[in-house]
Structure formats: C-alpha cells, structure tokens
Write an enzyme that holds these catalytic residues in place. Structure first.
Site, short mmCIF file in Angstrom:
data_model
loop_
_atom_site.label_atom_id
_atom_site.label_comp_id
_atom_site.label_asym_id
_atom_site.label_seq_id
_atom_site.Cartn_x
_atom_site.Cartn_y
_atom_site.Cartn_z
N LYS A 1 35.69 57.63 46.62
CA LYS A 1 36.82 56.93 46.02
C LYS A 1 36.69 56.76 44.50
CE LYS A 1 39.35 55.93 49.73
NZ LYS A 1 38.54 55.55 50.84
N GLU B 1 45.37 48.71 46.72
CA GLU B 1 45.31 48.37 48.13
C GLU B 1 44.01 48.94 48.67
OE1 GLU B 1 46.72 51.18 47.09
OE2 GLU B 1 45.51 52.49 48.38
N SER C 1 31.96 61.87 53.19
CA SER C 1 32.79 61.13 52.23
C SER C 1 32.19 59.79 51.82
CB SER C 1 34.19 60.92 52.80
OG SER C 1 34.12 60.31 54.07
#
Ligand SMILES: *Cc1c(COP(=O)(O)O)cnc(C)c1O
Length: 392
Positions: free
Chosen positions: A89, A111, A377
């Site tokens: 991210k 969010e 990830s």
C-alpha cells in the site's frame, strides 16, 4: 490489445468518473494535472529516494525452494511484505501524498479495510506533517485492532463507519461524504485501483514499480524477464495491477487474479466479484459489482478484511471481460491452509489476503520448468489473532 486507460478514463467498457457535482472541480483538477506532476523530474527524484530509503525498495524477489519442491515447480515470491508498514500500500500512499502536496492540499483523508492503507497513509502524513483522517468500518476496527492502534500512534484520527456491513465499502462512502464537505483543502488518497478516473490510473502507475522491479530481478535470476504465471490476490486490485502492469501487453505471460470465495462462492458469504458481479457503478466508476436485481449492492464477505469489497477496479473488469487475465477464487479455509503451509515451509507469515494467492497453487497445473511469481502483498502480523483461532 491495449489494456491501459484511454483519454476518456475507460478500460474497454469500464471506468469513467461518475461523481456528484460537488466533487467535479477536485476530480477535474486532478485529471488535468496528474500526469504532468508525477512525471516531473523533481517529483520522480523525491519519490524514488523515499521508495528506496524509507520504504526499503526494491523489494526482494525470493526463490521459495521448499515451496517449489512441495509443488514441483519454480516459485518466486515478490516480497511486498517487507516494505515499511508491511504491505504494498505504501507505494501508492507515498506517491499520492507527494501529488497532494504539489496540489497545495493540507488535509488528507483515506478509507481502509484491513487497515494497511490507513497505516500507510497515517505514516506518510506523519512524515510530511499533514493532518490525517481515516475512515474504517466498525467490523474492521474490531478485527484489525493492531492496525487501529498503529494509526492512532502515528497521529491519525480514526472514524468508524457504522452503515451497511460496516466494512470497506461503507468506509469508502464515509470518505467520499467527507470529501464533498471539504472540497478545497482536502485530498482523498484512495487505496486501490478503484474510484473515479483518474484514480485507478494514478494508483496503478504508483504500484507498477512492482512489475518494473520484477522484470529486471527475473532477468538476473532466470535469464528471462517473463515468468509463465503471475498470481496476485484481488480486493480492489492494486497489488495485482502493480505486478501485472508491465506484463499486460505481453500475452505470453499468464496473469491470474484470485478473489475471496469466503465460505463458498454461492454461500451468500463471498466476495467473488467476477462470478457474482454484473456491470454497475460503485464509488465513482463503472465496473463489475455484486448487486441484486434492483442494483442494490450485495454485502460482501471474506475472512480477510482487505478482500472484503463488492467490486473490482475497472482495469480488472476489463481484464476479466477480455480474458487477458484468469479470475479464480479460493475459500477462507483454503487461504488459511495456504498460510499455515508457507509458515512451516518458508518461515514467512503472510497477510491473509496474500494467502489467497498462495492457495491457488493447489489448483495451478504448472510444469516442472515453469516459473511462477506470487505477489506476497503483505505480512501477517495484523492477522495473528485470526491465525491463532484457526491453528490446529
Ligand atoms: C489492501 C490489501 C490487499 C487488497 O487490496 P488490493 O488493492 O486488491 O491490492 C491485499 N493484500 C494486502 C496485504 C493488503 O493490505
């Protein structure tokens, strides 16, 4: 075939910018300026320095020897779990915050589902000295408590979303509402390849560093920059977009996106959008969406908060429709089993999301000489409570 976004903001039949009039100025400003800003030399220098020295890039490409022996093939893991804050991210939040600063914005909203995007946003806001507000579903606040604590420690305000399934889509609704009320000073950092154009393209470009690195790493390790298979889990689709990006036009490379089947695709507790979804509009873009006959969104479910979303980004809707990528799904149980397997074989505790990609190895009919790359990830620290609950 061209799988990139076109000038109008569409990937084939999907994408666009379906937004309330109140947001038109903001989104239009972003659309006009984003490419010019992010490819400016000083922007690229600042971003790349931070990616290297702050995030810890390039992330390693690791040959998983024991996992490869187990599945009788050649499996490499792209270690996004080793990034600062523990997932892919931050590649995107870092890029978007530099963009926000150049647009003169002082207040950042986001969010979050699993909390990884919230943590990454809170982190870069602390780094840049900007105010940070994170919307998060009440259910997710409970099941991802460690990440809520991290956000607070980093100085962010976490606001619970109490509507609907109290998960990611509801948090996104709240963030959009905030943006409508604060259009001038506020920048909305979207965490995946979703939302109105140009967001999906912005996020895909910032995440594309993953496949850029992968090409040169594979070339060194195998003599060929192209693997046979690339597998990634799919929530909104940002880690998948990142690792697919520089391979999209190379049809020899098989791209596989793994969705969350939850308790079973047709159990009523699932987030397998490619099977259950139909074209519709969510959070500002036309895409595949889980909805009933009246167009009302069906509440998604997954054990993994990061995959618990009723849509996929428009880029992926197009990859599905054109069959450029294979879409499949695995259940909660299969993901848990895959997580326990890689803990034991490789000494790596994966995020529950990433475990979905790993679980597909049970179904992949790979040959002995094939090269398979899995996007790891994120790391599993945030999921320890869930793992302990299900450990045998
Ligand atoms: C957020 C998250 C995902 C899902 O989001 P995408 O946008 O589909 O990548 C997957 N894995 C981890 C570790 C995450 O934090």
């Amino acid at each position: 075939m061209n799988y990139q976004v076109n000038k109008k903001g569409y990937y084939g039949n999907y994408g666009g910018a379906f937004i309330p009039e109140m947001l038109y100025q903001n989104v239009e400003e972003l659309r006009e300026k984003y490419l010019e800003i992010i490819y400016e030399e000083s922007f690229q220098n600042e971003l790349n320095t931070l990616l290297n020295d702050y995030v810890g890039r390039p992330s390693p490409l690791y040959y998983a020897k024991r996992l490869s022996e187990h599945y009788k093939s050649n499996i490499y893991l792209k270690r996004e779990d080793l990034n600062h804050t523990g997932a892919h991210k931050i590649n995107n939040t870092l890029g978007q915050i530099l963009l926000a600063k150049r647009l003169g914005k002082t207040r950042i909203i986001a969010e979050t589902g699993a909390g990884q995007h919230g943590v990454a946003t809170a982190t870069v806001c602390a780094l840049m000295g900007l105010q940070c507000i994170v919307y998060m579903g009440e259910v997710d606040i409970e099941r991802q408590a460690p990440n809520v604590a991290r956000m607070k420690l980093l100085g962010a305000t976490v606001i619970p979303a109490k509507s609907g399934s109290k998960t990611l889509k509801d948090a996104t609704n709240e963030a959009i509402r905030d943006w409508i009320n604060n259009p001038v000073d506020t920048y909305y950092i979207i965490g995946s390849v979703v939302g109105p154009h140009p967001y999906p393209d912005i996020v895909a470009r910032f995440q594309s560093i993953i496949s850029k690195e992968l090409k040169s790493q594979l070339l060194i390790k195998t003599g060929n920059e192209n693997p046979n298979y690339i597998i990634a889990c799919l929530g909104g689709g940002s880690n998948a977009a990142g690792i697919f990006y520089h391979y999209l036009e190379d049809e020899k490379v098989n791209l596989i996106a793994i969705e969350a089947a939850g308790k079973g695709i047709h159990s009523g507790y699932s987030a397998a959008t490619s099977v259950l979804g139909k074209p519709g509009i969510i959070h500002g873009s036309k895409t595949l969406l889980m909805q009933n006959e009246d167009g009302q969104i069906i509440e998604p479910y997954s054990i993994s908060a990061g995959l618990d979303y009723p849509g996929v980004g428009p880029l992926h809707a197009n990859l599905f429709e054109t069959k450029r990528a294979l879409f499949a799904s695995v259940t909660d149980k299969e993901a848990l089993d895959a997580a326990f397997l890689i803990c034991n074989l490789e000494g790596i505790i994966p995020a529950l999301e990433s475990a979905h990609a790993l679980a597909y190895l049970e179904y992949l009919k790979a040959k002995e000489n094939d090269v398979i790359v899995i996007n790891l990830s994120g790391r599993g620290d945030k999921d320890l409570a869930t793992y302990l609950k299900f450990m045998k």
